[in-house]
Design a protein around this motif. Structure first.
Motif, PDB file in Angstrom:
ATOM      1  N   GLY A   1     -31.330  -4.291  26.964  1.00 59.35           N
ATOM      2  CA  GLY A   1     -32.443  -5.128  27.370  1.00 59.35           C
ATOM      3  C   GLY A   1     -32.338  -5.483  28.838  1.00 59.35           C
ATOM      4  N   PRO A   2     -33.352  -6.141  29.386  1.00 54.47           N
ATOM      5  CA  PRO A   2     -33.366  -6.486  30.810  1.00 54.47           C
ATOM      6  C   PRO A   2     -32.198  -7.364  31.241  1.00 54.47           C
ATOM      7  CG  PRO A   2     -35.474  -7.024  29.765  1.00 54.47           C
ATOM      8  CD  PRO A   2     -34.573  -6.557  28.689  1.00 54.47           C
ATOM      9  N   ASP A   3     -31.646  -8.146  30.289  1.00 55.14           N
ATOM     10  CA  ASP A   3     -30.528  -9.028  30.634  1.00 55.14           C
ATOM     11  C   ASP A   3     -29.176  -8.389  30.355  1.00 55.14           C
ATOM     12  OD1 ASP A   3     -30.604  -8.980  27.894  1.00 55.14           O
ATOM     13  OD2 ASP A   3     -30.538 -11.162  27.615  1.00 55.14           O
ATOM     14  N   GLY A   4     -29.160  -7.087  29.993  1.00 49.86           N
ATOM     15  CA  GLY A   4     -27.913  -6.395  29.719  1.00 49.86           C
ATOM     16  C   GLY A   4     -27.445  -6.493  28.290  1.00 49.86           C
ATOM     17  N   THR A   5     -28.205  -7.181  27.427  1.00 52.16           N
ATOM     18  CA  THR A   5     -27.862  -7.244  26.012  1.00 52.16           C
ATOM     19  C   THR A   5     -28.155  -5.902  25.351  1.00 52.16           C
ATOM     20  OG1 THR A   5     -28.385  -9.602  25.927  1.00 52.16           O
ATOM     21  CG2 THR A   5     -28.323  -8.438  23.831  1.00 52.16           C
ATOM     22  N   ALA A   6     -27.247  -5.440  24.486  1.00 50.91           N
ATOM     23  CA  ALA A   6     -27.436  -4.180  23.781  1.00 50.91           C
ATOM     24  C   ALA A   6     -28.102  -4.432  22.438  1.00 50.91           C
ATOM     25  CB  ALA A   6     -26.102  -3.478  23.581  1.00 50.91           C
ATOM     26  N   TYR A   7     -29.052  -3.562  22.098  1.00 46.80           N
ATOM     27  CA  TYR A   7     -29.778  -3.671  20.836  1.00 46.80           C
ATOM     28  C   TYR A   7     -29.648  -2.370  20.049  1.00 46.80           C
ATOM     29  CZ  TYR A   7     -31.868  -7.777  22.985  1.00 46.80           C
ATOM     30  OH  TYR A   7     -32.058  -9.003  23.592  1.00 46.80           O
ATOM     31  N   ASP A   8     -29.437  -2.516  18.750  1.00 50.11           N
ATOM     32  CA  ASP A   8     -29.188  -1.380  17.869  1.00 50.11           C
ATOM     33  C   ASP A   8     -30.485  -0.615  17.602  1.00 50.11           C
ATOM     34  OD1 ASP A   8     -28.337   0.361  15.903  1.00 50.11           O
ATOM     35  OD2 ASP A   8     -27.169  -1.151  14.840  1.00 50.11           O
ATOM     36  N   LEU A   9     -30.447   0.708  17.833  1.00 50.04           N
ATOM     37  CA  LEU A   9     -31.602   1.561  17.562  1.00 50.04           C
ATOM     38  C   LEU A   9     -31.452   2.357  16.272  1.00 50.04           C
ATOM     39  CD1 LEU A   9     -32.482   3.097  21.065  1.00 50.04           C
ATOM     40  CD2 LEU A   9     -33.671   1.265  19.839  1.00 50.04           C
ATOM     41  N   SER A  10     -30.462   2.021  15.456  1.00 43.93           N
ATOM     42  CA  SER A  10     -30.221   2.791  14.239  1.00 43.93           C
ATOM     43  C   SER A  10     -31.417   2.788  13.307  1.00 43.93           C
ATOM     44  CB  SER A  10     -28.995   2.248  13.501  1.00 43.93           C
ATOM     45  OG  SER A  10     -27.828   2.369  14.287  1.00 43.93           O
ATOM     46  N   GLY A  11     -32.209   1.746  13.357  1.00 41.58           N
ATOM     47  CA  GLY A  11     -33.405   1.693  12.524  1.00 41.58           C
ATOM     48  C   GLY A  11     -34.557   2.503  13.077  1.00 41.58           C
ATOM     49  N   ARG A  12     -34.404   3.014  14.298  1.00 42.07           N
ATOM     50  CA  ARG A  12     -35.468   3.798  14.941  1.00 42.07           C
ATOM     51  C   ARG A  12     -35.123   5.278  15.038  1.00 42.07           C
ATOM     52  NH1 ARG A  12     -36.777  -0.590  14.053  1.00 42.07           N
ATOM     53  NH2 ARG A  12     -38.023  -2.054  15.298  1.00 42.07           N
TER      54      ARG A  12
ATOM     55  N   ALA B   1     -36.960  -6.160  25.051  1.00 39.81           N
ATOM     56  CA  ALA B   1     -37.257  -7.365  25.840  1.00 39.81           C
ATOM     57  C   ALA B   1     -37.581  -8.555  24.951  1.00 39.81           C
ATOM     58  CB  ALA B   1     -38.422  -7.077  26.792  1.00 39.81           C
ATOM     59  N   SER B   2     -38.170  -8.290  23.800  1.00 45.19           N
ATOM     60  CA  SER B   2     -38.568  -9.382  22.904  1.00 45.19           C
ATOM     61  C   SER B   2     -37.439  -9.836  21.990  1.00 45.19           C
ATOM     62  CB  SER B   2     -39.753  -8.936  22.050  1.00 45.19           C
ATOM     63  OG  SER B   2     -39.358  -7.920  21.128  1.00 45.19           O
ATOM     64  N   GLY B   3     -36.356  -9.066  21.938  1.00 44.28           N
ATOM     65  CA  GLY B   3     -35.250  -9.409  21.055  1.00 44.28           C
ATOM     66  C   GLY B   3     -35.518  -9.082  19.605  1.00 44.28           C
ATOM     67  N   ALA B   4     -36.469  -8.166  19.348  1.00 50.19           N
ATOM     68  CA  ALA B   4     -36.843  -7.831  17.977  1.00 50.19           C
ATOM     69  C   ALA B   4     -35.814  -6.934  17.285  1.00 50.19           C
ATOM     70  CB  ALA B   4     -38.211  -7.139  17.967  1.00 50.19           C
ATOM     71  N   LEU B   5     -34.961  -6.302  18.042  1.00 49.16           N
ATOM     72  CA  LEU B   5     -33.968  -5.397  17.475  1.00 49.16           C
ATOM     73  C   LEU B   5     -32.641  -6.118  17.250  1.00 49.16           C
ATOM     74  CD1 LEU B   5     -34.660  -2.366  19.843  1.00 49.16           C
ATOM     75  CD2 LEU B   5     -35.350  -2.549  17.439  1.00 49.16           C
ATOM     76  N   PRO B   6     -31.819  -5.646  16.293  1.00 49.97           N
ATOM     77  CA  PRO B   6     -30.501  -6.275  16.069  1.00 49.97           C
ATOM     78  C   PRO B   6     -29.621  -6.144  17.305  1.00 49.97           C
ATOM     79  CG  PRO B   6     -31.087  -4.807  14.250  1.00 49.97           C
ATOM     80  CD  PRO B   6     -32.089  -4.562  15.328  1.00 49.97           C
ATOM     81  N   ARG B   7     -28.911  -7.208  17.615  1.00 48.98           N
ATOM     82  CA  ARG B   7     -28.024  -7.183  18.779  1.00 48.98           C
ATOM     83  C   ARG B   7     -26.695  -6.519  18.444  1.00 48.98           C
ATOM     84  NH1 ARG B   7     -28.496 -12.591  22.469  1.00 48.98           N
ATOM     85  NH2 ARG B   7     -30.786 -12.732  22.516  1.00 48.98           N
ATOM     86  N   ILE B   8     -26.080  -5.945  19.490  1.00 49.47           N
ATOM     87  CA  ILE B   8     -24.737  -5.379  19.380  1.00 49.47           C
ATOM     88  C   ILE B   8     -23.860  -6.077  20.404  1.00 49.47           C
ATOM     89  CG2 ILE B   8     -23.309  -3.322  19.635  1.00 49.47           C
ATOM     90  CD1 ILE B   8     -25.690  -1.620  18.934  1.00 49.47           C
ATOM     91  N   ASP B   9     -22.733  -6.593  19.954  1.00 51.01           N
ATOM     92  CA  ASP B   9     -21.761  -7.188  20.873  1.00 51.01           C
ATOM     93  C   ASP B   9     -20.914  -6.061  21.451  1.00 51.01           C
ATOM     94  OD1 ASP B   9     -19.901  -8.622  22.266  1.00 51.01           O
ATOM     95  OD2 ASP B   9     -19.115  -9.723  20.533  1.00 51.01           O
TER      96      ASP B   9
END
Length: 286
Positions: free
Chosen positions: A18-29, A54-62
């Motif tokens: 994401g824009p803030d560097g947070t990683a989001y899981d694309l496994s569902g896509r 950007a909206s945070g709709a996807l699961p986050r990954i630490d």
């Protein structure tokens, strides 16, 4: 948009930053960031994924403590371009090529950006090469223009085209021998989509060995620019989604540093290309 793959080797999960560097899981896509996924990654799909991140709709990954894999899964082929910077050709004592110098690297040379690079058995002159890598997103055959070439590029990433010079130059003069050892193409950390990179001929390349700067160049100095190279290759081979083209290295390889030692186990190589992310490799033994 920045795409990456995270997790143990062979079990990576696809993700987007994401824009803030947070990683989001694309496994569902998608199952993976591979040729099939890249072939469907048009402007609309890119915009939709970016909006979800950007909206945070996807699961986050630490990402803390998590391995980052190569950003492209199982590339069909890795195509290399040699002597593509004038200063590198000069330090290698080679003439400026009239056409791109082309070689192939096995896809099993591809590893993550921070994975261990293994010096092969019998090696004497293992070297580094910081390079811009082009990731293909559409099938390319007999391209006629730079515009057509631009349309087949999914994005860009950082590569280290590791080379064993003794195998390359002293074992029959066959470049593939020096380029094909396991772990010899660290890629990543991210695949940055072409729309975000903009002009690929305005990217700095830097590489350090054990903290000492060895390479400091720019893609502006390529003899054969990215789009010309992609167009050229399409005359001789079909480029397919997920293929990777490594576009050459600027001056500063070990050959260009008289008295400098070639890479040895325990050395640390770090490199970066523009804003495409940074790599760090510990050298080990095969």
């Amino acid at each position: 948009m920045k795409l990456l793959r995270v997790g143990p080797a062979g079990a990576e999960r696809p993700a987007v930053l994401g824009p803030d560097g947070t990683a989001y899981d694309l496994s569902g896509r998608t199952r993976d960031i591979d040729g099939a996924f890249l072939a469907g990654l048009d402007r609309a799909a890119t915009a939709a994924l970016a909006a979800e991140a950007a909206s945070g709709a996807l699961p986050r990954i630490d990402l803390d403590g998590l391995r980052i894999g190569a950003p492209v899964a199982r590339p069909g082929k890795v195509v290399g371009i040699g002597l593509n910077y004038r200063d590198h050709a000069a330090e290698a004592g080679a003439a400026i090529p009239a056409e791109p110098v082309v070689f192939l690297k096995p896809s099993n040379t591809v590893v993550g950006p921070n994975d261990t690079v293994l010096i092969p058995r019998g090696a004497e002159k293992t070297d580094y090469e910081a390079e811009l890598a082009v990731v293909i997103g559409r099938t390319a055959r007999y391209l006629e223009s730079d515009a057509e070439a631009a349309a087949v590029v999914a994005g860009y990433t950082t590569a280290n085209d590791v080379t064993e010079r003794a195998f390359q130059h002293e074992r029959g003069g066959q470049w593939d021998k020096g380029k094909s050892a396991e772990t010899f193409t660290p890629l990543g950390p991210w695949l940055v989509t072409a729309d975000e990179v903009g002009d690929p001929q305005r990217l700095p390349l830097r590489l350090w060995v054990n903290g000492a700067l060895r390479q400091d160049g720019s893609t502006a100095d390529m003899i054969f620019p990215v789009l010309e190279t992609v167009r050229y290759l399409s005359r001789f081979m079909v480029l397919e989604p997920g293929d990777v083209v490594v576009t050459g290295t600027p001056a500063g390889v070990t050959l260009g540093h008289p008295g400098a030692s070639f890479l040895r186990p325990g050395d640390i190589v770090e490199l970066e290309v523009g804003d495409l992310g940074r790599q760090r490799q510990l050298l080990g033994s095969a």
